[in-house]
Design a protein around this motif. Structure first.
Motif: not given
Length: 342
Positions: A126-127, A178-179, A210-213, A281-282
């Protein structure tokens, strides 16, 4: 005005990290707090540049959220899967083939893995306009990732190419980013046998970053510089950052798309549900993914193109092409060869 009172949600309890001896990837650690200091910035630029050039991966620490805040985000991430009925999930199901976007709910068994076995992964993407009761927190979380994390990394990577530090920031506006929350379910022994324990085929993301927690259940592997698969180790309250195809194209091949996959967790973590929190992220949709040829680094080392000069896809077209479910091990999308590793 009354202050915002966060809604109460159930706690998501993660298991302890694996105690098994695994072959871990050796990834660089980027310290954003140090990167914001005059004495530490050049050092972090060099580390980020070399990590993205050699592996396409690095960890980030001191990203601006403490452990309690990240734990709250994982609590929120479980809500679409744990507290929403199947009927309501259906209402928000993403029309992926029709729209070329994952925005919304992706049910289980959308991707083909191997031998007729489909995925056991559901995610909600979702954004900042979704999940209404928790919207203020989600909005702030998305903004934090984009402004305080991604933009800071983009500045380091632009400087690594010897470009003005806002070069990448300027083509990554906050709109429409978006996340995603993702949940992986255990599979049967027969499905594991048919897929050789692969949960998600090796691939490169179509993002710029891309961010991964980081979370405790080990399942993520990267295809390292020597082409061996190695596990990505959990670092408490750290982020795992990877380079996607869009950034590889923008950097003329200097920053490498990170090939990665998801496989069955080690034995001491099997049978547990795995919850992931991501930020994808784009570049802006109207950006053509042509190399940033003004880079002095690219002038010295040369540009490696994925397409003929002037023929690179625009971000929107590339994003939509890559969201199709495709089952081919290798396919051509927008004139670019895309490979999946099984």
């Amino acid at each position: 005005m009354p202050s915002f009172v966060p809604p109460t949600v159930s706690r998501w309890v993660s298991p302890e990290p694996t105690k098994e001896i695994l072959e871990w990837a050796e990834l660089e650690v980027i310290d954003l707090a140090r990167a914001r200091t005059p004495e530490g910035r050049a050092d972090q630029v060099e580390k980020a540049r070399d990590a993205m050039h050699n592996q396409g991966y690095f960890y980030v620490v001191n990203h601006g959220l403490d452990k309690a805040q990240v734990e709250r985000i994982f609590d929120i991430a479980a809500v679409p899967f744990e507290q929403v009925s199947p009927e309501e999930k259906k209402v928000y199901e993403a029309k992926i083939k029709e729209t070329g976007t994952f925005m919304g709910y992706k049910p289980l068994q959308f991707w083909h893995i191997s031998n007729g076995v489909k995925d056991r992964i559901e995610h909600y993407n979702f954004n900042r306009n979704a999940v209404r009761p928790l919207l203020p927190e989600i909005q702030e979380f998305i903004r934090h990732n984009h402004i305080q994390v991604v933009h800071e990394i983009e500045r380091l990577l632009a400087l690594g190419l010897e470009l003005p530090e806002e070069t990448l920031v300027d083509i990554h506006n906050f709109e429409d980013k978006n996340n995603a929350y993702c949940k992986c379910y255990p599979r049967s022994q027969e499905e594991e046998r048919q897929t050789e324990n692969v949960w998600l085929k090796g691939h490169a993301d179509h993002t710029t970053l891309t961010v991964l927690y980081s979370q405790p259940i080990s399942a993520l592997q990267i295809r390292d510089a020597d082409e061996k698969w190695r596990w990505v180790k959990h670092l408490d309250n750290a982020l795992v950052i990877n380079c996607g195809d869009a950034l590889e194209m923008l950097s003329g091949g200097y920053y490498k798309s990170a090939i990665h996959r998801v496989i069955q967790p080690p034995e001491d973590q099997r049978g547990r549900k795995r919850l992931g929190v991501f930020y994808f992220c784009y570049a802006d949709d109207d950006i053509q993914l042509e190399p940033l040829s003004a880079s002095p680094v690219l002038e010295r080392v040369g540009i490696k193109r994925r397409t003929e000069e002037g023929k690179a896809p625009f971000m929107e077209a590339w994003r939509k092409a890559r969201t199709q479910p495709g089952v081919e091990e290798e396919e051509m999308l927008k004139g670019i060869r895309v490979k999946h590793y099984n």
